[in-house]
Design a protein around this motif. Structure first.
Motif, short mmCIF file in Angstrom:
data_model
loop_
_atom_site.label_atom_id
_atom_site.label_comp_id
_atom_site.label_asym_id
_atom_site.label_seq_id
_atom_site.Cartn_x
_atom_site.Cartn_y
_atom_site.Cartn_z
N TYR A 1 0.81 -1.22 0.00
CA TYR A 1 0.00 0.00 0.00
C TYR A 1 0.85 1.27 0.00
CZ TYR A 1 -4.56 -2.19 0.63
OH TYR A 1 -5.72 -2.89 0.44
N SER B 1 -9.70 7.84 -1.33
CA SER B 1 -8.89 6.70 -1.77
C SER B 1 -7.52 6.66 -1.10
CB SER B 1 -8.75 6.72 -3.29
OG SER B 1 -7.96 5.66 -3.74
N PRO B 2 -6.74 7.75 -1.12
CA PRO B 2 -5.44 7.68 -0.42
C PRO B 2 -5.58 7.51 1.08
CG PRO B 2 -5.89 9.92 -1.19
CD PRO B 2 -6.92 9.04 -1.81
N ARG C 1 -6.05 3.80 1.58
CA ARG C 1 -4.78 3.10 1.36
C ARG C 1 -3.83 3.28 2.55
NH1 ARG C 1 -4.07 1.08 -3.64
NH2 ARG C 1 -5.52 1.74 -5.26
#
Length: 418
Positions: A112, A271-272, A275
């Motif tokens: 990740y 999204s980040p 992650r």
């Protein structure tokens, strides 16, 4: 030379945090895709089965931990109630399976955070950093675990909210292809339950820390119950959100399902965050895993099941430093040489056998020590056997081979010292 005892410095909150760090760890970011491949829309049925088996196991573990508040978990319980061989096989399964899981968690962190060329070096750094935290004492481990759990639960709350907000196109598409809850048949659903059980196994970490918890006969059962209840709620909410927003086919095909959930809702900004949350969760799981494997190794070394040097306790930090260093070095070798990101099935095999021993040990306890009906422990033992049998064949074959290696090691060492 006599070794100092481990320090009883953990309270209820710290014990819950360590358990949750292991339970709500990287598994929640990774396990739903392979489970959906096996069960389709029967995923939630698989989750329910895994929850029941885990509940029975948690009851047996809590009951035994109140009676035997020493390091080692089911290794100690099996040895005390069933004999040396069952105890050894439980401890061996836990140490080998969870060492592989340590490597898998380290690789998850790297996957990740770094491009492929850098993943192995980053994974090695992750293992060394986590081991350094563990070696500073169990209270340091608990503080870091608490911070990680809070952050991961916040990220998962975003995922669930995104799943609620996402259009139901994925679920509708899955329905249009004719997938019903039993479309993959019971074998697939049971296989998903065996894989999902991997997610709940973290309460074993609380039991393995039995020698470091204050008022263990009261604290450990309460910590296991609280951590288990929170984990069930989290996994049910995340599973429903993932299945509802992506559908069974989309979830099964996803490489990063929780990232896909937030993107399906149009929340690209999240999204980040997801992650990073996955990487942090994997670090938390790795932190708890190394601590748990180290304590079980310590307990086995005290009984001469492993070399006695592994029973050494650091005089200042009161941790099994030699055992933890040994575990970390083995994990580093595995991370540097082998791809273990598919270790969930093997880990489930080892943990299910570990809990089979715990349930059988709990069945033998007298009425005065029982907190749960004997029938619940019996159902837990049966559930462990059923889920083991339903795991992917390669996981079962490798697991049996590992058991044979452990049995041979014990026989040889006994013959040498006879």
């Amino acid at each position: 030379m006599d070794q100092p005892d481990l320090a009883r410095s953990l309270g209820l909150r710290q014990a819950v945090a360590i358990g949750l760090a292991a339970m709500v760890g990287a598994g929640v970011f990774a396990v739903f895709a392979p489970a959906a491949q096996a069960a389709g829309t029967g995923l939630m049925i698989g989750l329910a089965i895994a929850t029941f088996v885990a509940f029975a196991n948690a009851g047996s573990t809590a009951q035994l931990a109140a009676r035997y508040p020493q390091s080692g978990g089911a290794y100690r319980y099996g040895r005390e109630r069933l004999g040396e061989w069952p105890g050894f096989l439980a401890g061996w399964s836990f140490v080998i399976g969870k060492t592989a899981s340590c490597a898998a968690m380290a690789m998850t962190v790297a996957a990740y955070l770094a491009p492929p060329a850098w993943q192995r070096p980053i994974a090695v750094v992750a293992v060394l950093a986590v081991a350094a935290v563990d070696l500073r004492g169990v209270t340091r481990t608990a503080r870091v675990a608490t911070a990680i759990v809070i952050g991961v639960l916040g990220v998962l709350a975003i995922v669930v909210a995104a799943g609620v907000a996402a259009p139901v196109g994925g679920a509708s598409a899955g329905a249009a292809t004719g997938h019903g809850p039993l479309d993959h048949e019971w074998l697939g659903i049971l296989q998903s339950a065996g894989l999902l059980f991997f997610a709940f196994a973290g309460y074993a970490r609380i039991a393995t820390l039995g020698e470091e918890v204050r008022d263990p006969s009261r604290t450990i059962p309460r910590a296991i119950g609280i951590a288990f209840a929170v984990a069930v709620l989290v996994y049910a909410a995340v599973g429903a959100a993932s299945l509802g927003s992506l559908g069974p086919d989309g979830l099964a095909a996803s490489v990063a399902p929780l990232v896909d959930v937030v993107e399906a809702a149009g929340w690209q900004w999240a999204s980040p965050v997801v992650r990073l949350g996955a990487a942090v969760a994997a670090l938390g799981a790795l932190l708890a895993l190394i601590a748990g494997v180290g304590r079980t190794t310590l307990a086995m070394a005290r009984d001469d099941e492993f070399p006695r040097i592994l029973a050494r306790v650091h005089p200042r930090f009161r941790v099994p430093h030699v055992a933890e260093i040994a575990v970390a070095l083995v994990v580093v070798v595995l991370v540097a040489t082998v791809d273990l990101r598919e270790a969930i099935g093997f880990s489930s095999f080892g943990v299910l056998l570990y809990y089979l021993v715990a349930n059988l040990a709990a069945i033998t306890q007298p009425r005065s020590e029982r907190r749960f009906p004997r029938a619940l422990s019996a159902l837990g033992a049966i559930g462990c056997l059923v889920l083991v049998a339903s795991l992917p064949p390669v996981s079962v074959v490798v697991g049996v081979a590992v058991l044979a290696i452990g049995a041979a090691y014990r026989l040889i060492t006994r013959l040498v010292h006879a």
